[in-house]
Design a protein around this motif. Sequence first.
Motif, PDB file in Angstrom:
ATOM      1  N   ILE A  24       0.697  -1.229   0.061  1.00  0.00           N
ATOM      2  CA  ILE A  24      -0.139  -0.019  -0.007  1.00  0.00           C
ATOM      3  C   ILE A  24       0.991   1.041  -0.014  1.00  0.00           C
ATOM      4  CG2 ILE A  24      -1.667   1.240   1.531  1.00  0.00           C
ATOM      5  CD1 ILE A  24      -3.334  -1.277   2.013  1.00  0.00           C
ATOM      6  N   GLN A  25       1.777   1.167   0.831  1.00  0.00           N
ATOM      7  CA  GLN A  25       2.811   2.308   0.812  1.00  0.00           C
ATOM      8  C   GLN A  25       3.501   2.589  -0.739  1.00  0.00           C
ATOM      9  OE1 GLN A  25       5.904   2.153   3.830  1.00  0.00           O
ATOM     10  NE2 GLN A  25       6.940   3.850   3.001  1.00  0.00           N
ATOM     11  N   ARG A  26       3.656   1.545  -1.281  1.00  0.00           N
ATOM     12  CA  ARG A  26       4.369   1.540  -2.747  1.00  0.00           C
ATOM     13  C   ARG A  26       3.332   2.386  -3.419  1.00  0.00           C
ATOM     14  NH1 ARG A  26       7.564  -3.273  -2.219  1.00  0.00           N
ATOM     15  NH2 ARG A  26       5.707  -4.631  -2.864  1.00  0.00           N
ATOM     16  N   ALA A  27       1.818   1.903  -3.325  1.00  0.00           N
ATOM     17  CA  ALA A  27       0.774   2.198  -4.311  1.00  0.00           C
ATOM     18  C   ALA A  27       0.697   3.642  -4.082  1.00  0.00           C
ATOM     19  CB  ALA A  27      -0.243   1.632  -3.840  1.00  0.00           C
ATOM     20  N   GLN A  28       0.669   4.355  -2.783  1.00  0.00           N
ATOM     21  CA  GLN A  28       0.787   5.509  -2.577  1.00  0.00           C
ATOM     22  C   GLN A  28       1.726   6.384  -3.083  1.00  0.00           C
ATOM     23  OE1 GLN A  28       0.256   4.978   1.769  1.00  0.00           O
ATOM     24  NE2 GLN A  28      -2.190   5.575   1.417  1.00  0.00           N
ATOM     25  N   GLU A  29       3.027   5.941  -3.078  1.00  0.00           N
ATOM     26  CA  GLU A  29       4.175   6.652  -3.505  1.00  0.00           C
ATOM     27  C   GLU A  29       4.078   6.597  -5.062  1.00  0.00           C
ATOM     28  OE1 GLU A  29       7.074   5.322   0.062  1.00  0.00           O
ATOM     29  OE2 GLU A  29       7.264   4.574  -1.893  1.00  0.00           O
ATOM     30  N   ALA A  30       3.382   5.553  -5.875  1.00  0.00           N
ATOM     31  CA  ALA A  30       3.144   5.533  -7.258  1.00  0.00           C
ATOM     32  C   ALA A  30       2.125   6.542  -7.733  1.00  0.00           C
ATOM     33  CB  ALA A  30       3.192   4.102  -7.577  1.00  0.00           C
ATOM     34  N   GLY A  31       1.311   7.080  -6.732  1.00  0.00           N
ATOM     35  CA  GLY A  31       0.174   7.952  -7.230  1.00  0.00           C
ATOM     36  C   GLY A  31      -1.036   7.260  -7.145  1.00  0.00           C
ATOM     37  N   CYS A  32      -1.210   6.014  -6.587  1.00  0.00           N
ATOM     38  CA  CYS A  32      -2.447   5.418  -6.378  1.00  0.00           C
ATOM     39  C   CYS A  32      -3.512   6.117  -5.189  1.00  0.00           C
ATOM     40  CB  CYS A  32      -2.252   4.145  -6.191  1.00  0.00           C
ATOM     41  SG  CYS A  32      -3.987   2.992  -6.258  1.00  0.00           S
ATOM     42  N   ARG A  33      -4.541   6.696  -5.506  1.00  0.00           N
ATOM     43  CA  ARG A  33      -5.059   7.302  -4.892  1.00  0.00           C
ATOM     44  C   ARG A  33      -6.160   6.479  -3.719  1.00  0.00           C
ATOM     45  NH1 ARG A  33      -6.288  12.664  -6.640  1.00  0.00           N
ATOM     46  NH2 ARG A  33      -7.806  12.824  -4.722  1.00  0.00           N
ATOM     47  N   GLN A  34      -6.615   5.453  -4.542  1.00  0.00           N
ATOM     48  CA  GLN A  34      -7.584   4.684  -3.831  1.00  0.00           C
ATOM     49  C   GLN A  34      -7.452   3.217  -4.656  1.00  0.00           C
ATOM     50  OE1 GLN A  34     -11.690   5.429  -2.874  1.00  0.00           O
ATOM     51  NE2 GLN A  34     -11.395   7.605  -2.783  1.00  0.00           N
ATOM     52  N   TYR A  58      -8.957   4.769   1.839  1.00  0.00           N
ATOM     53  CA  TYR A  58      -8.028   4.243   0.902  1.00  0.00           C
ATOM     54  C   TYR A  58      -8.521   3.104   0.258  1.00  0.00           C
ATOM     55  CZ  TYR A  58      -3.729   3.813  -1.796  1.00  0.00           C
ATOM     56  OH  TYR A  58      -2.887   3.882  -2.913  1.00  0.00           O
ATOM     57  N   CYS A  59      -8.849   2.021   0.756  1.00  0.00           N
ATOM     58  CA  CYS A  59      -9.385   0.819   0.206  1.00  0.00           C
ATOM     59  C   CYS A  59     -10.871   0.496   0.615  1.00  0.00           C
ATOM     60  CB  CYS A  59      -8.734  -0.441   1.173  1.00  0.00           C
ATOM     61  SG  CYS A  59      -7.052  -0.737   0.804  1.00  0.00           S
ATOM     62  N   GLU A 223       0.793  -5.673  -8.355  1.00  0.00           N
ATOM     63  CA  GLU A 223       0.390  -4.721  -7.276  1.00  0.00           C
ATOM     64  C   GLU A 223      -0.083  -3.519  -7.957  1.00  0.00           C
ATOM     65  OE1 GLU A 223       4.121  -4.959  -5.301  1.00  0.00           O
ATOM     66  OE2 GLU A 223       3.878  -2.923  -5.111  1.00  0.00           O
ATOM     67  N   SER A 224      -0.827  -2.720  -7.028  1.00  0.00           N
ATOM     68  CA  SER A 224      -1.405  -1.335  -7.617  1.00  0.00           C
ATOM     69  C   SER A 224      -0.371  -0.407  -8.558  1.00  0.00           C
ATOM     70  CB  SER A 224      -2.089  -0.593  -6.746  1.00  0.00           C
ATOM     71  OG  SER A 224      -3.230  -1.531  -6.169  1.00  0.00           O
ATOM     72  N   ALA A 225       0.938  -0.429  -7.716  1.00  0.00           N
ATOM     73  CA  ALA A 225       1.915   0.457  -8.155  1.00  0.00           C
ATOM     74  C   ALA A 225       2.290   0.242  -9.803  1.00  0.00           C
ATOM     75  CB  ALA A 225       3.202   0.399  -7.318  1.00  0.00           C
ATOM     76  N   PHE A 226       1.937  -1.024  -9.963  1.00  0.00           N
ATOM     77  CA  PHE A 226       2.472  -1.456 -11.459  1.00  0.00           C
ATOM     78  C   PHE A 226       1.587  -0.789 -12.437  1.00  0.00           C
ATOM     79  CE2 PHE A 226       4.311  -5.754  -9.912  1.00  0.00           C
ATOM     80  CZ  PHE A 226       5.312  -4.972  -9.334  1.00  0.00           C
ATOM     81  N   ILE A 227       0.355  -0.024 -12.056  1.00  0.00           N
ATOM     82  CA  ILE A 227      -0.722   0.459 -13.153  1.00  0.00           C
ATOM     83  C   ILE A 227       0.059   1.615 -13.919  1.00  0.00           C
ATOM     84  CG2 ILE A 227      -2.430   2.012 -13.314  1.00  0.00           C
ATOM     85  CD1 ILE A 227      -4.063   0.056 -11.720  1.00  0.00           C
TER      86      ILE A 227
END
Length: 261
Positions: A24-34, A58-59, A223-227
């Motif tokens: 989740i931290q990586r997702a947030q750092e990558a710009g994933c808002r939710q 967030y989730c 994972e979400s960051a890969f989007i």
Amino acid sequence: MFNFIDTHCHLDGEEFAQDRDVVIQRAQEAGCRQIFLPAIDVASCQTVLDVCRQYPDYCRPMLGLHPEEVRADWRDQLATIKSILNHQPSSIAIGEVGLDYYWSREFEHEQLEAFEEQVRWAVELQLPLMIHCRKAQNEMVAIIKKYAHELPGGVFHCFTGNQQEALQLLEFPQFVLGIGGVLTFKKSHLPDTLAAVVPLDRIVLETDAPYMAPVPMRGQRNESAFIRHVITRLAETYGVSEKEICRQTNENVQKVFGIQI
Ligand SMILES: [Zn+2]
């Protein structure tokens, strides 16, 4: 900086048991808002809700019975899920639900009944549908057609079809196509299909994590960051900036799910 929403992520899965916080931290750092989490059966309704309670705002949970989980006991499963839904106003969609004849047609008729029942829930609760469909598009479309005028909308998740199939789904104006890692696969015809017949205001982003990791992560746990790799490919596909892909897909999410981001 990217700014996007992962509309379909099985973050409650055991694949993420050891390092969900870091993911989740990586997702947030990558710009994933939710991140939106779909349930697949009664047990996963609980795990989805647990994760969403741990990461409020967030989730977000989506509750339903996945077609591959439809078996002889489907009526009991649906009764339990409906009572959870009735007491769970935080659920933002019914999902994931649909039809899947890819592996087996053993419970074909049960799948049809279970899907239609959950489509009626979407009408009753005025929640969007998160739809999973494999090898059953005509059957799925026939059911959606019956309720099209009463349904608030939804996502045809993990769309990988051809132009004709895309056009058939786009006939439902309040629905969008969920686009993920498949877009980046070398042999995928999806970029051509999207460019030819799918307007940018009719797609949303998703991982379907832990599955479907995009190139260059293909084969790994998704994972979400890969989007961000999907966004880059979409920008090439539509000939617009990555920023514009983020802006428009976020707007599409707000429209379909009726929530502020
Ligand atoms: Zn899924």
